[in-house]
Design a protein around this motif. Structure first.
Motif, short mmCIF file in Angstrom:
data_model
loop_
_atom_site.label_atom_id
_atom_site.label_comp_id
_atom_site.label_asym_id
_atom_site.label_seq_id
_atom_site.Cartn_x
_atom_site.Cartn_y
_atom_site.Cartn_z
N TYR A 87 41.34 41.40 34.72
CA TYR A 87 40.40 40.82 35.23
C TYR A 87 40.57 39.86 36.41
N THR A 138 39.80 36.44 38.37
CA THR A 138 38.92 35.15 38.03
C THR A 138 39.59 34.19 39.09
N VAL A 155 43.78 37.82 35.04
CA VAL A 155 43.88 37.92 33.58
C VAL A 155 44.31 39.52 33.28
N ALA A 170 44.43 41.49 30.90
CA ALA A 170 43.82 41.75 29.80
C ALA A 170 44.70 43.10 28.85
N SER A 197 42.33 37.19 18.19
CA SER A 197 41.31 37.24 19.18
C SER A 197 41.68 36.83 20.49
N GLY A 198 41.21 37.79 21.38
CA GLY A 198 41.41 37.31 22.71
C GLY A 198 42.83 38.25 23.10
N CYS A 199 43.31 38.85 22.45
CA CYS A 199 44.32 39.62 22.96
C CYS A 199 44.26 40.81 23.75
N GLY A 200 42.94 41.35 23.88
CA GLY A 200 42.80 42.35 24.84
C GLY A 200 42.23 43.52 24.13
N LYS A 201 41.84 43.77 22.97
CA LYS A 201 41.35 44.81 22.30
C LYS A 201 40.25 45.37 22.83
N THR A 202 39.30 44.46 22.95
CA THR A 202 37.73 44.95 23.61
C THR A 202 38.17 45.44 25.22
N SER A 203 39.04 44.88 25.69
CA SER A 203 39.36 45.40 26.84
C SER A 203 39.95 46.59 26.97
N ALA A 211 33.63 45.09 33.12
CA ALA A 211 32.88 43.96 33.74
C ALA A 211 33.09 44.20 35.26
N ASN A 242 34.07 42.17 37.32
CA ASN A 242 35.55 41.33 37.81
C ASN A 242 36.63 42.23 37.36
N GLN A 282 31.29 45.61 18.89
CA GLN A 282 31.67 44.38 18.21
C GLN A 282 30.26 43.61 17.76
N GLU A 299 35.69 46.16 15.80
CA GLU A 299 35.12 45.17 14.59
C GLU A 299 33.86 45.33 14.22
N LEU A 339 46.35 34.66 28.82
CA LEU A 339 46.47 36.09 29.38
C LEU A 339 46.59 35.75 30.85
N1 LIG Z 1 34.66 39.32 32.28
C1 LIG Z 1 35.88 38.61 31.99
N2 LIG Z 1 36.64 38.07 32.95
C2 LIG Z 1 37.59 37.45 32.88
N3 LIG Z 1 38.37 37.32 31.81
C3 LIG Z 1 38.08 38.01 30.63
C4 LIG Z 1 36.83 38.80 30.86
N4 LIG Z 1 36.36 39.55 29.69
C5 LIG Z 1 37.39 39.06 28.64
N5 LIG Z 1 38.37 38.20 29.39
C6 LIG Z 1 39.50 37.46 28.90
O1 LIG Z 1 40.53 39.06 28.62
C7 LIG Z 1 40.95 38.80 27.40
C8 LIG Z 1 40.85 39.76 26.23
O2 LIG Z 1 39.66 39.50 25.85
P1 LIG Z 1 39.03 40.78 25.00
O3 LIG Z 1 37.48 40.78 24.84
O4 LIG Z 1 39.41 42.17 25.46
O5 LIG Z 1 39.92 40.12 23.57
P2 LIG Z 1 39.65 40.76 22.25
O6 LIG Z 1 40.83 40.99 21.69
O7 LIG Z 1 38.84 41.89 22.07
O8 LIG Z 1 39.00 39.66 21.42
P3 LIG Z 1 38.22 39.47 20.27
O9 LIG Z 1 38.93 39.78 19.01
O10 LIG Z 1 37.79 38.03 20.27
O11 LIG Z 1 36.76 40.26 20.28
C9 LIG Z 1 40.80 37.13 26.79
O12 LIG Z 1 41.59 36.17 27.11
C10 LIG Z 1 39.33 37.00 27.55
O13 LIG Z 1 39.16 35.73 27.91
#
Ligand SMILES: Nc1ncnc2c1ncn2[C@@H]1O[C@H](COP(=O)(O)OP(=O)(O)OP(=O)(O)O)[C@@H](O)[C@H]1O
Ligand SMILES: [Mg+2]
Lengths: 329, 323, 384
Positions: free
Chosen positions: A14, A16, A21, A23, A43-49, A59, A61, A97, A179, A277
């Motif tokens: 990403y 920003t 970032v 991810a 949470s936030g480690c990038g799974k959804t990414s 997204a 960006n 999720q 999730e 990240l």
């Molecule tokens: N659109 C975006 N722009 C910038 N940073 C982003 C964006 N979306 C997510 N991030 C960042 O990317 C990182 C990974 O996000 P992600 O949603 O993949 O985490 P996750 O592992 O799915 O977390 P969770 O368990 O909370 O769902 C996070 O640090 C988040 O802040």
């Protein structure tokens, strides 16, 4: 066994204002036909990414800057949007999720599922699609009569089931469940997850379960990937991960959750800050929190290596393994 | 003695408050200044203010001073130009925006009216915001019948055909600028602004610091004035901008129909030209200086306050902000 | 659904009574109001004064006066117009209200359509230069002083291009030798438009029942619309009234354009903001994940849901649109409620002015009700 999905060195960043970032930073794994994999991490480690990269639903960006995602041998990173649309749902479906908000409030739930069927199978008539939805409803334990209700008339658990039914609508080869049950209470959560797993086995589909809770994943996944700060740090079959976790982070994760088998272990949280990240460092990202970190760990990124058959770890000081070696030797 | 020293070393509560206010002002200013439209609006308002409050008095005292010969007067209401054969005259060196059908200088009229438009707009908006803030916070705080009553009233005011009402009213009583500001301010004070401020106050009401103040024995009016109102203030300020736009627009419409009891205003300038038959049919293109400058001035000033409002919206509603 | 409509209807009726009360107390009971107007003449003898007050019922208590007034409004007994003596006020309003309704409805539909679709595209193509340009243009037309806009239109279309009629409701030369009034033609026009509208609605409902395929639905709807409009046009073309109807419609173009231009931007800006919010919702990601084409995601999922706050906002801006309508009517000499109201005020015709004001309010309240019902149809969370 043929591979349904092969992710090779995937990099998704990403951009920003503060910087990049990272991810997903060099993610690799394979999911075979009929196999279920778990993707676990804080949470936030990038799974959804990672899952959004596979669906190519990025997204504004976000950008896939490197690597390949092979779906049945075809690299979908390079596909045109229209071609990708054919793979979405018919090839790879997803349970999001936020299942609670995955349904459009102004349309009947059944119609939203029918919409997916008709979009991919134009030859199917409306009535046939309705019948299929009714069957799916039965499969996930919903009354087919509720098809004509609106989302606000469903309870949370029902919405969850409807979303699962929707993911099955086009007989996908792979379902990514991000999730799928976090918003539900524990009992319903457990029940739905077990049913989902049963359906997956019955239909011989591939599945990726995503969760921050390794205990939940352990029940349903044959193979587990541990993610930390945009990277997979350990990957192996579930038994290996539980019996002899090699990465210090995995070891930490195991102790931070109560065991599924009801043994009352003390809840240990991993000390230190969750990683940032943003502008990630080029040394081992777990080093600041790692009790075993040495000078080496602060200097370079550990390679992601197969330390024993089907057991991949990215660490200079794999745990347990050494213990075992010493016992054996 | 030791405590005194410490107190001396520490800043007084007032200076701390000032510093905090200054810092939050600077932060908000930064967000506001990122909104191009808001900054544009602010510039337009500043330019109008300079023109009306500074340039006009200077011009009136120097270049536009009545000459001894008494041939030319730049007075916006009673002015004339005997050196001019035909009125209205097109723009020339003597009259940069020409003269109106009565031989008065259009630019002088334009500048003369500016401070009056500001006064009207701001007075009306202040009244609106004053009433709206009190009613909004009181409704939110006490709830119940008071709340229901004022909210239904607000519904009605929102649907109220405001301009038609003012038109009919103007036929019955004499309305001057001050009365107009009062009427507009009063009626719109019970309108939409109460709904918005009420919902904001509802959010503030349940915050923990209100609860703790209550426990420490603060009275209800004290709570409303000292804790709730300051927290809805930014939103009030935002709505004030939109209300200035509304008030200036209403004045312009009414005086354009010749319904107000005033000597000069932008709307009246167009009215004068219209009733003298210079904006009818094919005349309209020939006598553009009679309607374009005042019309553009109304549009610009209304627009400018609206722009500021939209810029402030980004400060107050973070959800609209870009990343 | 019926229960909901009933509830709204009762609420609207209550609002109506409050509205009449507000108007009554502001205009009639206020010092310097109607009472003072009627008795302003200093030459009046006390007896004459009494007689006047008695004739208008102004010697009774305020409460009785209000009840009488309320009863009069509901029985459409609004008095006699001074300027059109001895025509009753209601007859004048009954003649002019339909004109305002037609102008307002057409302009509203046009402006809603423009605002809705442009706001939708703006949000979807966020960050492009076109977004900036359209926003700026929208804000300018939104804040423009309506008379200025009208002058520009009159100058451009009427004087400069010379293609549009200005300052008239009809072309007087054309109507000189007719043995019917403009009102007759106008009512026929209104009837035709309502019939075509009803046909379109019916086609829409039938299409939804008959088929589930978007394409078939569209074909049914558009053919039905085309057939009914063609039929209407044919009827007018062969009837001797055709040219007169066309004349009225032709004079309506600029007023409609004005009201639409002044009010479309409100819809556009709200639609844009609402759409930007909706796009972030999870169900939009789901719709994308289902592999639906971009257009379907935009129109069927995002725009359809984002529309709801736009409709709410539309209700709130109705007062604004009506004000714009008054200015437009009087500048284009379109003899509807707005122009009546203004001329009655200028001509000191109080019964007509206050009657027109009351009915302008009633019109707004009923427009509100219509929008509320439409809203309920669009949002299932309200319907049930
Ligand atoms: N659109 C975006 N722009 C910038 N940073 C982003 C964006 N979306 C997510 N991030 C960042 O990317 C990182 C990974 O996000 P992600 O949603 O993949 O985490 P996750 O592992 O799915 O977390 P969770 O368990 O909370 O769902 C996070 O640090 C988040 O802040
Ligand atoms: Mg996630």
């Amino acid at each position: 066994m043929s591979a349904v999905l092969e992710v090779k060195d995937l990099k998704m960043y990403y951009s920003t204002k503060q910087g990049m970032v990272k991810a997903a930073d060099g993610i690799s794994f394979t999911v075979n036909q009929g196999e279920s994999m778990g993707l676990v991490g804080e949470s936030g480690c990038g799974k959804t990414s990672v899952s959004m990269s596979i669906m190519r639903l990025l997204a504004e960006n976000a950008k896939i800057v490197g690597g390949q995602i092979l779906f049945k041998g075809q690299d979908i990173v390079k596909l045109k949007e229209e071609e990708m649309n054919k793979i979405r749902w018919a090839g790879i479906a997803m349970i999001f999720q936020a299942a609670m908000n995955s349904l459009n409030p102004v349309y009947r739930v059944g119609d939203q599922i029918i919409e997916a069927i008709l979009a991919h199978e134009p030859d199917v008539t409306f009535e046939e699609a309705r019948e299929r939805v009714a069957e799916l409803y039965k499969l996930v334990g919903l009354d087919p009569k509720r098809m004509d209700n609106y989302p606000h008339e469903y309870s949370g658990g029902m919405k969850q089931r409807a979303v699962i039914a929707m993911s099955l609508a086009c007989n996908p080869d792979l379902i990514i469940a991000d999730e799928p049950t976090t918003a539900l209470d524990v009992i319903v959560q457990d029940m739905i997850l077990k049913e989902l797993s049963k359906i997956q086995k019955k239909l011989n589909m591939s599945m990726i379960y995503i969760s921050h809770d390794i205990a939940v994943i352990a029940e349903v996944a044959e193979k587990i990937a541990i993610m930390y700060s945009g990277k997979i740090v350990e990957l192996s079959d579930a038994v290996t991960i539980f019996k002899k976790p090699a990465h210090p982070y995995t070891v930490g994760l195991m102790s931070s959750f109560p065991s599924i088998h009801g043994e009352k272990k003390k809840l240990v949280t991993i000390p230190g800050e969750p990683p940032n990240l943003l502008n990630a460092p080029d040394h081992c990202r777990f080093a600041p929190r790692c009790p075993f970190a040495t000078k080496e760990c602060w200097e370079k990124t550990p390679p992601y290596e197969e330390i024993e058959p089907n057991h991949y770890v990215a660490c200079f000081h794999p745990q347990n393994l050494r213990k075992q070696v010493s016992i054996n030797g | 003695m030791a405590t005194k020293e410490i107190e001396g070393a520490l800043e007084s509560p007032l200076t701390i408050k000032m510093k905090l206010a200054w810092r939050s002002f600077k932060e908000n200013w930064k967000i506001f200044s990122e909104s191009k439209i808001g900054v544009l609006g602010l510039w337009i308002v500043i330019i109008f203010a300079i023109a009306g409050f500074i340039v006009y008095p200077i011009l009136a005292a120097t270049v536009w001073k009545p000459t001894l010969s008494g041939m030319v007067s730049y007075d916006p209401v009673t002015g004339y130009d005997f050196t001019q054969m035909l009125n209205p005259a097109p723009p020339s060196l003597h009259h940069l925006l020409g003269t109106d059908p009565l031989g008065r200088d259009v630019l002088a009229q334009l500048l003369y009216s500016t401070p009056r438009e500001f006064a009207l707009g701001i007075l009306a908006a202040l009244i609106t915001v004053f009433i709206g803030t009190i009613i909004g916070t009181v409704s939110a705080y006490y709830g119940g019948a008071v709340d229901t009553f004022f909210m239904r009233l607000a519904d009605l005011v929102l649907l109220f055909p405001f301009i038609p009402f003012l038109i009919v009213l103007s036929g019955m009583i004499q309305i001057d600028l001050f009365r107009l500001a009062l009427i507009i301010g009063l009626i719109s004070g019970f309108g939409g602004i109460t709904i918005v401020l009420r919902s904001q106050a509802m959010i503030v009401k349940v915050k923990p610091f209100i609860e703790s103040a209550k426990v420490s024995g603060a009275s209800n009016p004290y709570l409303i004035v000292n804790h709730i109102i300051p927290n809805v203030m930014p939103l009030s300020f935002l709505y004030m901008m939109f209300n200035v736009t509304g008030a200036i627009f209403s004045e312009a419409v009414l005086s354009f129909f010749g319904l107000l009891n005033i000597k000069m205003s932008w709307g009246l300038m167009i009215y004068t030209a219209d009733t003298a038959g210079y904006i009818v049919g094919s005349n309209i293109g020939h006598y553009w200086w009679l309607w374009l400058p005042p019309g553009a001035a109304i549009t610009l000033l209304c627009g400018a306050f609206y722009f500021i409002g939209r810029g402030l919206d980004e400060v107050v509603n973070p959800r609209l902000r870009r990343r | 659904m019926l229960k909901y409509v009933g509830k709204r209807l009762i609420q609207i009726l209550i609002l109506l009574v409050i509205y009449i009360a507000v108007i009554f107390f502001l205009l009639h009971a206020m010092p310097g109001g109607i009472k003072a107007m009627l008795t302003m003449n200093p030459n009046l003898t006390p007896q004459a004064r009494e007689a006047i007050l008695h004739a208008f019922g102004l010697d009774k208590s305020l409460w009785i006066q209000f009840l009488t007034y309320l009863k009069n409004v509901f029985t459409l007994n609004l008095g006699i117009s001074f300027s059109f003596y001895p025509t009753p006020v209601w007859n004048i309003i009954a003649e002019r209200l339909p004109r305002t309704i037609l102008l307002f409805t057409t302009a509203t539909l046009v402006s809603f359509f423009i605002g809705f679709s442009s706001g939708k595209s703006l949000a979807w193509k966020r960050g492009k230069a076109s977004e900036y340009v359209a926003t700026v243009i929208g804000v300018i037309t939104y804040t423009v002083f309506t008379p200025l806009l009208i002058f520009v239109f009159i100058w451009f279309f009427g004087a400069y291009l010379g293609i549009m009629p200005i300052n008239q409701f009809l072309n007087p030369d054309l109507w000189l030798k007719t043995n019917f009034t403009a009102q007759t033609i106008f009512l026929y026009l209104l009837l035709t438009i309502s019939l075509v509208g009803a046909a379109m609605l019916a086609a829409f409902a039938v299409a939804r029942k008959v088929s589930h395929k978007v394409k078939t639905r569209k074909i049914i709807f558009y053919t039905a619309t085309a057939i009914s409009s063609a039929f209407a046009v044919f009827w007018w073309a062969v009837s001797p009234y055709g040219i007169y109807g066309a004349d009225i419609l032709w004079h309506m173009v600029l007023p409609v354009l004005t009201v639409a231009v002044v009010s479309y931007a409100g819809t556009m800006l709200v639609m844009r903001d609402s759409m930007l919010e909706t796009i972030k919702e999870d169900f939009i990601t789901t719709a994308r994940a289902k592999g639906l084409p971009d257009k379907v995601v935009r129109d069927k999922h995002a725009a359809r849901t984002a529309m709801l706050p736009v409709i709410t906002n539309f209700v709130l801006s109705m007062g604004f649109v009506v004000s714009g309508g008054v200015i437009t009517e009087s500048l284009f000499s379109w003899p509807g409620m707005g122009m009546t109201l203004l001329n009655a005020t200028l001509g000191k015709d109080y019964p007509l002015a206050s009657g027109a004001l009351i009915f302008t309010g009633i019109f707004v309240l009923f427009a509100h009700l219509v929008v509320d019902i439409i809203y309920a149809f669009l949002d299932p969370r309200i319907r049930y």
